[in-house]
Write a protein that holds these residues in place. Sequence first.
Motif, short mmCIF file in Angstrom:
data_model
loop_
_atom_site.label_atom_id
_atom_site.label_comp_id
_atom_site.label_asym_id
_atom_site.label_seq_id
_atom_site.Cartn_x
_atom_site.Cartn_y
_atom_site.Cartn_z
N LEU A 71 34.62 68.05 90.37
CA LEU A 71 34.52 69.11 91.37
C LEU A 71 34.85 68.59 92.77
CD1 LEU A 71 31.36 71.00 90.09
CD2 LEU A 71 33.76 71.67 89.87
N LEU A 72 34.33 67.41 93.12
CA LEU A 72 34.64 66.84 94.43
C LEU A 72 36.13 66.51 94.56
CD1 LEU A 72 31.62 64.44 95.03
CD2 LEU A 72 32.16 66.54 96.26
N GLY A 73 36.72 66.00 93.50
CA GLY A 73 38.14 65.68 93.52
C GLY A 73 39.00 66.92 93.68
N ILE A 74 38.66 67.97 92.94
CA ILE A 74 39.42 69.23 93.05
C ILE A 74 39.28 69.81 94.45
CG2 ILE A 74 39.47 71.63 92.27
CD1 ILE A 74 38.78 70.55 89.46
N PHE A 75 38.06 69.78 94.98
CA PHE A 75 37.81 70.31 96.33
C PHE A 75 38.60 69.54 97.38
CE2 PHE A 75 35.13 70.39 100.19
CZ PHE A 75 35.21 71.75 100.46
N GLN A 76 38.56 68.22 97.30
CA GLN A 76 39.26 67.37 98.26
C GLN A 76 40.78 67.55 98.17
OE1 GLN A 76 38.92 65.83 101.17
NE2 GLN A 76 37.66 64.15 100.45
N ALA A 77 41.30 67.58 96.95
CA ALA A 77 42.74 67.73 96.76
C ALA A 77 43.20 69.12 97.22
CB ALA A 77 43.11 67.51 95.30
N ARG A 78 42.40 70.14 96.95
CA ARG A 78 42.76 71.50 97.36
C ARG A 78 42.81 71.63 98.88
NH1 ARG A 78 38.97 75.33 97.91
NH2 ARG A 78 39.83 77.28 98.63
N LEU A 79 41.82 71.08 99.56
CA LEU A 79 41.83 71.14 101.01
C LEU A 79 42.99 70.35 101.60
CD1 LEU A 79 38.05 70.85 101.96
CD2 LEU A 79 39.52 72.86 102.05
N GLY A 80 43.27 69.20 101.02
CA GLY A 80 44.40 68.40 101.48
C GLY A 80 45.72 69.10 101.24
N TRP A 81 45.84 69.77 100.10
CA TRP A 81 47.09 70.49 99.78
C TRP A 81 47.31 71.64 100.76
CZ3 TRP A 81 51.00 69.41 96.64
CH2 TRP A 81 51.91 70.41 96.37
N LYS A 82 46.25 72.38 101.04
CA LYS A 82 46.37 73.50 101.98
C LYS A 82 46.73 73.01 103.38
CE LYS A 82 43.48 76.97 101.63
NZ LYS A 82 42.22 77.73 101.53
N ALA A 83 46.09 71.92 103.81
CA ALA A 83 46.40 71.36 105.13
C ALA A 83 47.82 70.82 105.16
CB ALA A 83 45.40 70.27 105.48
N SER A 84 48.26 70.24 104.08
CA SER A 84 49.63 69.70 104.00
C SER A 84 50.65 70.83 104.14
CB SER A 84 49.81 68.97 102.68
OG SER A 84 51.14 68.55 102.53
N LYS A 85 50.42 71.93 103.47
CA LYS A 85 51.33 73.08 103.59
C LYS A 85 51.33 73.64 105.01
CE LYS A 85 52.89 73.11 99.53
NZ LYS A 85 54.25 72.68 99.30
N HIS A 86 50.16 73.65 105.65
CA HIS A 86 50.07 74.14 107.02
C HIS A 86 50.89 73.26 107.97
CE1 HIS A 86 48.43 75.56 110.80
NE2 HIS A 86 48.09 74.30 111.09
N TYR A 87 50.74 71.94 107.83
CA TYR A 87 51.45 71.04 108.73
C TYR A 87 52.94 70.98 108.43
CZ TYR A 87 46.97 69.76 110.59
OH TYR A 87 45.74 69.81 111.19
N GLN A 88 53.35 71.26 107.19
CA GLN A 88 54.78 71.38 106.90
C GLN A 88 55.37 72.57 107.64
OE1 GLN A 88 55.25 71.64 102.68
NE2 GLN A 88 55.30 69.42 102.41
N ALA A 89 54.62 73.67 107.69
CA ALA A 89 55.09 74.84 108.43
C ALA A 89 55.16 74.54 109.93
CB ALA A 89 54.16 76.02 108.17
N GLU A 90 54.20 73.77 110.43
CA GLU A 90 54.23 73.38 111.85
C GLU A 90 55.44 72.50 112.15
OE1 GLU A 90 52.25 74.31 114.44
OE2 GLU A 90 51.42 75.74 113.02
#
Length: 100
Positions: A71-90
């Motif tokens: 659960l911690l791994g999924i949570f961490q990876a999901r937040l990182g993935w969402k932030a990565s997509k955000h910064y790619q758009a930036e």
Amino acid sequence: MIIFPILILVSFVLYLYYKVMIFRTKDPLTQEYLNSRSRVFLGSFIFFFGINQYVFYQTKLSLFIGIVFLLLGIFQARLGWKASKHYQAEYRKHETPTAP
């Protein structure tokens, strides 16, 4: 099961790679992007470590600890993935020249 230790090692190496790259860059946007990518690999490291611990020990205690790690791994990876997509758009916003 040799695949889980290999995945754990690859995830950890990529996590360290992105963390080192953060110190080598000066641009704050690039640092944030690299940090989000490192979070994805940290999450995958924790996820695969949880699976490996249950496969290796196969006890009730390792099952509960493995579920927490999953659960911690999924949570961490999901937040990182969402932030990565955000910064790619930036990045795309900053790369396109603005017309006067």
